[in-house]
Every structure is written in C-alpha cells, then in structure tokens.
Design an enzyme around this catalytic site. Structure first.
Site, PDB file in Angstrom:
ATOM      1  N   SER A 262       0.836  -1.192   0.000  1.00 56.50           N
ATOM      2  CA  SER A 262       0.000   0.000   0.000  1.00 56.50           C
ATOM      3  C   SER A 262       0.874   1.246   0.000  1.00 56.50           C
ATOM      4  CB  SER A 262      -0.834  -0.028   1.286  1.00 56.50           C
ATOM      5  OG  SER A 262      -1.387   1.227   1.552  1.00 56.50           O
TER       6      SER A 262
ATOM      7  N   TYR B 116      -1.744  -1.022  10.967  1.00 56.27           N
ATOM      8  CA  TYR B 116      -2.014  -1.566   9.625  1.00 56.27           C
ATOM      9  C   TYR B 116      -0.810  -1.319   8.710  1.00 56.27           C
ATOM     10  CZ  TYR B 116      -3.668  -1.648   4.804  1.00 56.27           C
ATOM     11  OH  TYR B 116      -3.770  -1.877   3.462  1.00 56.27           O
TER      12      TYR B 116
ATOM     13  N   LYS C 221       2.120  -3.902   6.708  1.00 56.41           N
ATOM     14  CA  LYS C 221       2.542  -3.874   5.298  1.00 56.41           C
ATOM     15  C   LYS C 221       4.061  -3.704   5.204  1.00 56.41           C
ATOM     16  CE  LYS C 221      -1.505  -4.333   3.447  1.00 56.41           C
ATOM     17  NZ  LYS C 221      -1.850  -5.646   2.881  1.00 56.41           N
TER      18      LYS C 221
END
Ligand code: NAD
Ligand code: UFG
Length: 337
Positions: A124, A148, A152
């Site tokens: 992302s 989050y 990643k």
C-alpha cells in the site's frame, strides 16, 4: 496458469479473480469470509461463465493450505487476505499483526514446502508515510504511522529478506494507491460493513440517500483547495495490474516493487464534483476537523510500473465514479440483496 488468490472474495480479490479468468488463467480462492461474502465469487462466475475453485478457510490454517497445494498444482499466489482498516488497527493492533503477518508467514512457508515460488503481495502507499514530495517514486523512504501500515512494511521487509536468502523466489510487491469503482457490470463492487471509512463508498451512500451528508475531513491542507489529495485508481485497472504481475513472475524476474496508481491526484472536493457530474445531483457535505493521521497529498509516479510490468491505468475519473454509482444503485445493501 493456475493462480491461488487468497482473500479472493473481497473487493480487490473478486475483481482480480475476474480479470485472471478473463485472461485465461485458472483460479483457486481461499477466503475466511471475515470481511466478504461468497456471493461475490458466484457473481464472478456468472459474469465470466467460468468456475472458481473456492475454499472457505483461513490462511493461518496450515492444514487447509496443505490441502489446497496438494489438490492443485499452483503456479502463482496472490495474497490479498488480511485486515485493512487503519482506524480499527489502532484499536486492535495485536489482531492486525496476528492476521496479516502470521497469515503471510504460514502462506509463504507452505508455498516453500510445495516449491511454489511466485508471489504477488498487496502492499500500500501507506508504506511511504508522510512523503516528502509528490509524485512518489518507489525509492522514497518508508515509514509507518499505524499498526495496519506497520504490517505492510514488516511484510515488505520479510519478503525482501526471503528473496535475499533464496533468489529462486519471484516476488511482486505492489503498492496500491486508492482503489475505487467497480466492475462495469455492476455485479461486483466494494461492500463495506457499517459506516464506510473510505471516501468513495461514503459518497456513493450519500448519493443514493443512505447517508445524509459527507464529512470532509479538513479544508486546511496544503493542496489546491485545502482538502486532501489522493491518487484514485479504478479497481479494474488495478486488477489488470495483478494479471500483468502474474505473467511477469513466470519470466523469473526476482523481486519487483512497483506503485500501482494513475499518477494524478484529486482532492476530496474534486471527487465530490466528479460524483455530482455523474449523478446530476448535489452531494451534500460539511467541513469537519482533520482525521488524525491523514496527510496532505499522496500520488504515485507510475513510470516504473509501466517499465517493469507494462502497466498503465486506462480508466478515467468519470469511469470510476460512474461504475461506483452503478454498483451502489444496483446493490443498495451490497451483497445482502
Ligand atoms: P477486503 O477486506 O475486501 O478483502 C480482504 C479479504 O481477505 C476479505 O474477503 C477477507 O474476508 C479475507 N481475509 C482476511 N483475513 C483472512 C485470513 N486470515 N484468511 C483468509 N481470508 C482472509 O479488502 P480489499 O480492499 O480487497 O484489500 C485487499 C488487500 O489489499 C488487503 O491486503 C489490503 O490491505 C490491501 N490494500 C487495500 C487497499 C484499499 O484501499 N482497498 C489499499 C492498499 C492495499
Ligand atoms: N475523507 C473525507 N471524508 C470521509 C472519508 C475520507 O474527507 O468520510 C478524505 C480523507 O481525509 C482523505 C481522502 O478522503 O483526504 C481519502 O481518504 P480514504 O479514507 O478514502 O483513503 P486514505 O488515502 O486515507 O487511505 C486509503 C486506504 C489505506 C491505504 C491508502 C493508500 O484506506 O488503507 O488508501 O493506499 F493505505
């Protein structure tokens, strides 16, 4: 080729499954349906007239992965399975680390056991943190500001280390910018649970009268109209990028890291106007305080994806808004209908 798509019933997974089938690949999916419905897969089968071999299960469960790799000769894996809500990740960090990181580890260790060495990973633009400038190239410094984003980033590090230790792996790390829109059939699309966190599903729900007005999170950013600027990419373009990545991995390219974006940034108010144009109706909104953690501007330099994968986003902002509205109008309650 036979491709295992984890999280295949989800928003991007279902669109990618469809594009893989249209490109002539066979697809096996695994999804625990924690954030999706199997109806999305049924609709993909309806649109394409092709079958998907679906397993309801969790990628942290080595038993079911072993069963899948035993029953199918998988050429490549695309990993979409994971939790993705930034706000929720701050409330439930351990659940995010456990699902996203543990899931990836069990998946890749099982792949290695079966000699399956081609992997596409959903990263992302969040890994760029608050970028020093725009457009963002892949060599920008990486940072994270929420659990989050940390999942990643940690997974990117893990995959880079794995590649260093065993360069017979082929790994495509795809850093998505902001996927929006839906398949033009209006049969599959984004189906957020409860109040949408993201801008576009919120706007479409306002447009159909499901929500009263959009809250615009801040109008004092350093952008052309003060509202946050992002690189919105049509989910069908993004999905085609995955097909290109799977094809590329078959050529043994090693480790690839690319942005998937359009290279163009639109503000929140640009998006409101674009939806108003498509619907022919005003989208009521009010200016609210900034949302913690949001940044001014984020858009991709898409050159490397073009060079490495031959990827170029084709769809316009109008296509994105029209297709998002088509999905919302035909499925006011998502896959519940
Ligand atoms: P989504 O929630 O619609 O899809 C994820 C799917 O994975 C869901 O169907 C869910 O049920 C499934 N899942 C979750 N944990 C699982 C597990 N342990 N085992 C099996 N299935 C599991 O999300 P999406 O928008 O399609 O995103 C797909 C991937 O792309 C995610 O990894 C996300 O972090 C990443 N991503 C998304 C965006 C975005 O804006 N949508 C942006 C950048 C990256
Ligand atoms: N926004 C509003 N009102 C809303 C929702 C969003 O004004 O109700 C604004 C935000 O402040 C931001 C823009 O709209 O300026 C886009 O916000 P989104 O929540 O749609 O998307 P983000 O760019 O914040 O984040 C998304 C995903 C992340 C991912 C990131 C980059 O949610 O997981 O894109 O890919 F990391």
């Amino acid at each position: 080729m036979k491709v295992l798509v984890t999280g295949g019933a989800g928003y991007i997974g279902s669109h990618t499954t469809l594009e893989l089938l249209e490109a002539g690949h066979e697809v096996v999916c695994i999804d625990n349906l924690s954030n999706s419905k199997v109806e999305s897969i049924k609709r993909v089968e309806k649109i394409t007239g092709k079958n998907v071999c679906f397993y309801e299960g969790d990628i942290r469960d080595k038993g079911i992965l072993t069963k899948i790799f035993t029953e199918h000769k998988i050429d490549s894996v695309i990993n979409f399975a994971g939790y993705k809500a930034v706000g929720e990740s701050c409330q439930k960090p351990l659940e995010y680390y456990e699902n996203n990181i543990q899931g990836l580890l069990v998946l890749v260790m099982t792949m290695r056991e079966f000699g399956v060495k081609n992997l596409v990973f959903s990263s992302s633009a969040t890994v760029y943190g608050n970028p020093k400038s725009v457009p963002i190239t892949e060599d920008f410094p990486l940072s994270t500001s929420n659990p989050y984003g940390s999942t990643k980033l940690f997974i990117e590090y893990m995959l880079k280390d794995l590649y260093k230790s065993d360069n017979s792996f082929n790994i495509a790390i795809l850093r998505y910018f902001n996927p929006i829109g839906a398949h033009p059939s209006g049969l599959i699309g984004e189906d957020p649970k409860g109040i949408p966190n993201n801008l576009c599903p919120y706007i479409t729900q306002v447009a159909v009268g499901k929500r009263k007005e959009l809250g615009v999170f801040g109008n004092d950013y350093n952008t052309h109209d003060g509202t946050g600027v992002r690189d919105y990419i049509h989910v069908v373009d993004l999905s085609k990028g995955h097909v290109l990545a799977v094809n590329k991995l078959a050529e043994n390219p090693g480790l690839i890291i690319v942005n998937l974006g359009t290279g163009v940034g639109y503000s929140v108010l640009d998006m409101v106007k674009a939806f108003e144009k498509v619907t022919g109706k005003p989208i009521p909104y009010k200016i609210m305080p900034r949302r913690p953690g949001d940044i001014d501007e984020c858009y991709a330099d898409p050159k490397l994806a073009k060079e490495v994968l031959g990827f170029k986003a084709e769809k316009t902002l109008e296509d994105m808004c029209r297709d998002a509205m088509n999905w919302q109008t035909k499925n006011p309650n998502g896959y519940e209908d």
